[in-house]
Structure formats: C-alpha cells, structure tokens
Design a protein around this motif. Structure first.
Motif, PDB file in Angstrom:
ATOM      1  N   PRO A 181       0.798  -1.234   0.000  1.00  0.00           N
ATOM      2  CA  PRO A 181       0.000   0.000   0.000  1.00  0.00           C
ATOM      3  C   PRO A 181       0.832   1.287   0.000  1.00  0.00           C
ATOM      4  CG  PRO A 181      -0.882  -1.593   1.571  1.00  0.00           C
ATOM      5  CD  PRO A 181       0.426  -2.136   1.118  1.00  0.00           C
ATOM      6  N   GLN A 182       2.088   1.238   0.476  1.00  0.00           N
ATOM      7  CA  GLN A 182       2.912   2.441   0.498  1.00  0.00           C
ATOM      8  C   GLN A 182       3.611   2.699  -0.842  1.00  0.00           C
ATOM      9  OE1 GLN A 182       2.712   4.463   3.130  1.00  0.00           O
ATOM     10  NE2 GLN A 182       1.231   2.937   3.855  1.00  0.00           N
ATOM     11  N   LEU A 183       3.488   1.739  -1.747  1.00  0.00           N
ATOM     12  CA  LEU A 183       4.134   1.864  -3.048  1.00  0.00           C
ATOM     13  C   LEU A 183       3.405   2.896  -3.911  1.00  0.00           C
ATOM     14  CD1 LEU A 183       6.285   0.605  -5.030  1.00  0.00           C
ATOM     15  CD2 LEU A 183       4.444  -0.884  -5.823  1.00  0.00           C
ATOM     16  N   ARG A 184       4.164   3.664  -4.684  1.00  0.00           N
ATOM     17  CA  ARG A 184       3.577   4.599  -5.639  1.00  0.00           C
ATOM     18  C   ARG A 184       4.020   4.214  -7.042  1.00  0.00           C
ATOM     19  NH1 ARG A 184       1.098   5.064  -1.874  1.00  0.00           N
ATOM     20  NH2 ARG A 184       0.639   6.891  -0.577  1.00  0.00           N
ATOM     21  N   VAL A 185       3.089   4.200  -7.970  1.00  0.00           N
ATOM     22  CA  VAL A 185       3.370   3.850  -9.353  1.00  0.00           C
ATOM     23  C   VAL A 185       3.252   5.114 -10.201  1.00  0.00           C
ATOM     24  CG1 VAL A 185       2.637   2.506 -11.367  1.00  0.00           C
ATOM     25  CG2 VAL A 185       2.515   1.501  -9.073  1.00  0.00           C
ATOM     26  N   LEU A 186       4.289   5.425 -10.966  1.00  0.00           N
ATOM     27  CA  LEU A 186       4.273   6.562 -11.874  1.00  0.00           C
ATOM     28  C   LEU A 186       4.162   6.039 -13.299  1.00  0.00           C
ATOM     29  CD1 LEU A 186       4.646   9.597 -12.537  1.00  0.00           C
ATOM     30  CD2 LEU A 186       7.114   9.174 -12.579  1.00  0.00           C
ATOM     31  N   GLY A 187       3.115   6.467 -13.999  1.00  0.00           N
ATOM     32  CA  GLY A 187       2.928   6.078 -15.388  1.00  0.00           C
ATOM     33  C   GLY A 187       3.076   7.282 -16.295  1.00  0.00           C
ATOM     34  N   THR A 188       3.810   7.138 -17.397  1.00  0.00           N
ATOM     35  CA  THR A 188       3.941   8.218 -18.370  1.00  0.00           C
ATOM     36  C   THR A 188       3.312   7.743 -19.671  1.00  0.00           C
ATOM     37  OG1 THR A 188       6.126   7.437 -19.079  1.00  0.00           O
ATOM     38  CG2 THR A 188       6.059   9.041 -17.302  1.00  0.00           C
ATOM     39  N   SER A 189       2.170   8.327 -20.004  1.00  0.00           N
ATOM     40  CA  SER A 189       1.418   7.881 -21.163  1.00  0.00           C
ATOM     41  C   SER A 189       0.348   8.901 -21.490  1.00  0.00           C
ATOM     42  CB  SER A 189       0.774   6.519 -20.875  1.00  0.00           C
ATOM     43  OG  SER A 189      -0.052   6.112 -21.952  1.00  0.00           O
ATOM     44  N   ARG A 190      -0.181   8.831 -22.696  1.00  0.00           N
ATOM     45  CA  ARG A 190      -1.333   9.658 -23.045  1.00  0.00           C
ATOM     46  C   ARG A 190      -2.637   8.942 -22.721  1.00  0.00           C
ATOM     47  NH1 ARG A 190       0.711  11.229 -28.956  1.00  0.00           N
ATOM     48  NH2 ARG A 190       1.597   9.166 -28.676  1.00  0.00           N
ATOM     49  N   GLU A 191      -2.558   7.740 -22.170  1.00  0.00           N
ATOM     50  CA  GLU A 191      -3.736   6.950 -21.849  1.00  0.00           C
ATOM     51  C   GLU A 191      -3.779   6.676 -20.348  1.00  0.00           C
ATOM     52  OE1 GLU A 191      -7.230   4.801 -22.911  1.00  0.00           O
ATOM     53  OE2 GLU A 191      -5.943   6.131 -24.072  1.00  0.00           O
ATOM     54  N   PRO A 192      -4.746   7.260 -19.615  1.00  0.00           N
ATOM     55  CA  PRO A 192      -4.844   6.970 -18.180  1.00  0.00           C
ATOM     56  C   PRO A 192      -5.157   5.493 -17.938  1.00  0.00           C
ATOM     57  CG  PRO A 192      -6.158   8.902 -18.776  1.00  0.00           C
ATOM     58  CD  PRO A 192      -5.739   8.242 -20.059  1.00  0.00           C
ATOM     59  N   LEU A 193      -4.770   5.015 -16.766  1.00  0.00           N
ATOM     60  CA  LEU A 193      -5.061   3.632 -16.412  1.00  0.00           C
ATOM     61  C   LEU A 193      -6.538   3.429 -16.074  1.00  0.00           C
ATOM     62  CD1 LEU A 193      -1.960   2.927 -14.138  1.00  0.00           C
ATOM     63  CD2 LEU A 193      -2.407   1.888 -16.374  1.00  0.00           C
ATOM     64  N   HIS A 194      -7.175   4.466 -15.536  1.00  0.00           N
ATOM     65  CA  HIS A 194      -8.568   4.384 -15.077  1.00  0.00           C
ATOM     66  C   HIS A 194      -8.722   3.322 -13.988  1.00  0.00           C
ATOM     67  CE1 HIS A 194      -9.906   7.263 -18.009  1.00  0.00           C
ATOM     68  NE2 HIS A 194      -9.579   6.508 -19.037  1.00  0.00           N
ATOM     69  N   VAL A 195      -7.912   3.456 -12.951  1.00  0.00           N
ATOM     70  CA  VAL A 195      -8.002   2.554 -11.799  1.00  0.00           C
ATOM     71  C   VAL A 195      -8.239   3.390 -10.549  1.00  0.00           C
ATOM     72  CG1 VAL A 195      -6.515   0.815 -12.841  1.00  0.00           C
ATOM     73  CG2 VAL A 195      -5.496   2.614 -11.434  1.00  0.00           C
ATOM     74  N   ALA A 196      -8.703   2.735  -9.490  1.00  0.00           N
ATOM     75  CA  ALA A 196      -8.970   3.428  -8.232  1.00  0.00           C
ATOM     76  C   ALA A 196      -7.684   4.032  -7.674  1.00  0.00           C
ATOM     77  CB  ALA A 196      -9.566   2.446  -7.224  1.00  0.00           C
ATOM     78  N   GLY A 197      -7.779   5.256  -7.187  1.00  0.00           N
ATOM     79  CA  GLY A 197      -6.630   5.913  -6.589  1.00  0.00           C
ATOM     80  C   GLY A 197      -5.730   6.632  -7.571  1.00  0.00           C
ATOM     81  N   GLU A 198      -6.056   6.586  -8.862  1.00  0.00           N
ATOM     82  CA  GLU A 198      -5.204   7.223  -9.866  1.00  0.00           C
ATOM     83  C   GLU A 198      -5.417   8.737  -9.870  1.00  0.00           C
ATOM     84  OE1 GLU A 198      -4.145   6.619 -14.585  1.00  0.00           O
ATOM     85  OE2 GLU A 198      -6.236   6.417 -13.960  1.00  0.00           O
ATOM     86  N   HIS A 199      -4.327   9.487  -9.972  1.00  0.00           N
ATOM     87  CA  HIS A 199      -4.364  10.941 -10.136  1.00  0.00           C
ATOM     88  C   HIS A 199      -3.651  11.279 -11.438  1.00  0.00           C
ATOM     89  CE1 HIS A 199      -5.766  11.887  -5.999  1.00  0.00           C
ATOM     90  NE2 HIS A 199      -5.133  10.760  -5.707  1.00  0.00           N
ATOM     91  N   VAL A 200      -4.326  11.995 -12.322  1.00  0.00           N
ATOM     92  CA  VAL A 200      -3.791  12.311 -13.643  1.00  0.00           C
ATOM     93  C   VAL A 200      -3.261  13.737 -13.660  1.00  0.00           C
ATOM     94  CG1 VAL A 200      -4.303  12.520 -16.100  1.00  0.00           C
ATOM     95  CG2 VAL A 200      -5.389  10.711 -14.754  1.00  0.00           C
ATOM     96  N   TYR A 201      -2.037  13.898 -14.098  1.00  0.00           N
ATOM     97  CA  TYR A 201      -1.398  15.214 -14.219  1.00  0.00           C
ATOM     98  C   TYR A 201      -1.076  15.457 -15.692  1.00  0.00           C
ATOM     99  CZ  TYR A 201      -0.814  14.774  -9.178  1.00  0.00           C
ATOM    100  OH  TYR A 201      -1.054  14.613  -7.839  1.00  0.00           O
ATOM    101  N   LEU A 202      -1.542  16.572 -16.221  1.00  0.00           N
ATOM    102  CA  LEU A 202      -1.302  16.910 -17.612  1.00  0.00           C
ATOM    103  C   LEU A 202       0.021  17.651 -17.739  1.00  0.00           C
ATOM    104  CD1 LEU A 202      -2.284  17.135 -20.558  1.00  0.00           C
ATOM    105  CD2 LEU A 202      -3.380  19.304 -19.917  1.00  0.00           C
ATOM    106  N   LEU A 203       0.934  17.101 -18.522  1.00  0.00           N
ATOM    107  CA  LEU A 203       2.201  17.758 -18.809  1.00  0.00           C
ATOM    108  C   LEU A 203       2.070  18.504 -20.132  1.00  0.00           C
ATOM    109  CD1 LEU A 203       4.830  15.024 -17.853  1.00  0.00           C
ATOM    110  CD2 LEU A 203       4.079  16.994 -16.524  1.00  0.00           C
ATOM    111  N   LYS A 204       2.101  19.810 -20.085  1.00  0.00           N
ATOM    112  CA  LYS A 204       1.956  20.604 -21.288  1.00  0.00           C
ATOM    113  C   LYS A 204       3.279  20.641 -22.058  1.00  0.00           C
ATOM    114  CE  LYS A 204      -1.618  23.573 -19.302  1.00  0.00           C
ATOM    115  NZ  LYS A 204      -2.029  24.970 -19.001  1.00  0.00           N
TER     116      LYS A 204
END
Length: 241
Positions: free
Chosen positions: A24-47
C-alpha cells in the motif's frame, strides 16, 4: 515506473493494481497519453514547453526565459560548440520552437540541425518538418530517432477507429467544435470500425475527446495536423472529407 504503456494497457492496469494492493505504500508513476482508469489514480497533464507568444522583437535574455528556447539553445550548443544566440537570431529560434509546438523531442532534433543550416534557413525548412527533422541520436530508440518515427509509432498502436478520426480532423486549420469533428469523421466505414473495436456508437466522440479545452473547443498541434494530413492523403479520402 511504467513508461509509454498504452499498447499494453491491460497488462499495465493489472500490474499497477497488484503492486499497490500488495504494498500500500508503493507509488506507481505512469507516463502515457492513456490513463489507467483505476482506483486511486491521479492524472497530471504535462503541457508542451512554453515558447514566447510574440517573438518579433525578442532579445536574447527575454527568449531564454522560456523553456522551449532554453532547450533549443542547450542542444544547439551540444551540436555546435561555438553556437550563440544574438538579438537577431533569438526571435528566429523562438519561432522555430513555436512552429514545433514546444514538443521537446522536435526541438532537440531541430537544434541538432543548426550546424548544417543555421537558424534562419532551419526555420524555412520546417515547412517540410518531417524531412528536416530526420536525424536523431544514433543510440536513441528507433521511435525517437526522427519526428516521423515518433508519430508513426503512436499511430500504429491505435485501433482502426482512432486512426480514421485524427487524420480526418487534419483538415481543420485551427480550432473546431465537437459537432464539426463528428461531421467530418463519421461515415459508414467509421461506424463499422467502431463496432469492430467493441465501442458503442458514441465511440467516435471518445476518439476526439482528448483534445478538449476549458472552452470546449478542440485543436490539433501543428505537428500532429501535418502528420494527419499526410495520412489523409494515403487512403484517398482527402477530396471526400
């Protein structure tokens, strides 16, 4: 870190959920134009990198306050040690960055060509940006060696429906509405492709929706538009659209 996982998104979702459930303390960073759409996900837009809005009378120190020009300068010096911006060339460098939509890879590829063309000629050559920006680092991944290869890599990962929509939207020279997008994108073939992809009839809207702005208007980046128009000519759709 999950990097550019859109072509294996189902596996990425499974891995991310399993890891965070187990630790539970693990954090996953995803870099993509497609969100995972999973619980707990926060999406940040990089301009894209900011370029000067009005480059006509721009001094060097003003130009370098903008990240796009700063990156251009850094990579140009790496390609040619004696390169330096002047008050005459700074506006041209800023225009190059703006023409390339502030896309970091495109700016890096352009800066590497300064040694061959200089900034003024380089700006003129961007009318055919895919031929001009065709020389990247030899050690780069294949999809990052040229600007065209980068876009090809993304395009080839799209299902049939999502290939049709962006190439047809390439006819718009600027902003457009969702209704206008649907008018040029929809036909019997697109509906058939939507069904094959398991989408509902409204799926064509989803294919456009990632270009949404706060004012509910849409636009393609100039680089994306140029690429879309190249693809639109391939199937002979241009006259019809």
């Amino acid at each position: 870190m999950l990097d550019s996982y859109e072509h294996v998104i189902e596996a990425a979702v499974f891995i991310a959920e399993q890891m965070t459930a187990t630790a539970p303390q693990l954090r996953v960073l995803g870099t993509s134009r497609e969100p995972l759409h999973v619980a707990g996900e926060h999406v940040y837009l990089l301009k894209t990198l900011e370029s000067p809005p009005d480059a006509a009378r721009l001094a060097v120190n003003e130009a370098l306050r903008h990240p796009a020009v700063e990156l251009f300068m850094e990579r140009a010096i790496a390609a040619r040690g004696d390169f330096a911006l002047s008050d005459d060339s700074a506006p041209v460098a800023a225009q190059i960055c703006e023409r390339l939509d502030g896309i970091a890879l495109a700016i890096e590829l352009a800066a590497s060509r300064v040694d061959a063309f200089g900034v003024h000629q380089l700006l003129n050559l961007l009318d055919n940006r895919f031929s001009t920006l065709a020389q990247g680092r030899r050690t780069a991944p294949e999809r990052q060696k040229t600007l065209l290869a980068t876009l090809d890599w993304s395009h080839q990962l799209l299902p049939d429906t999502e290939r049709v929509v962006p190439r047809r939207l390439g006819i718009f020279p600027g902003v457009f509405s969702l209704g206008s997008a649907a008018a040029v994108a929809q036909d019997e073939n697109l509906a058939y492709a939507s069904d094959r992809c398991g989408r509902e009839p409204g799926g064509k809207v989803d294919a456009v929706g990632e270009r949404r702005s706060d004012a509910v208007r849409y636009r393609l980046l100039d680089t994306t538009r140029d690429y879309a128009r190249r693809k639109l000519a391939d199937p002979g759709e241009l006259d019809m659209v």
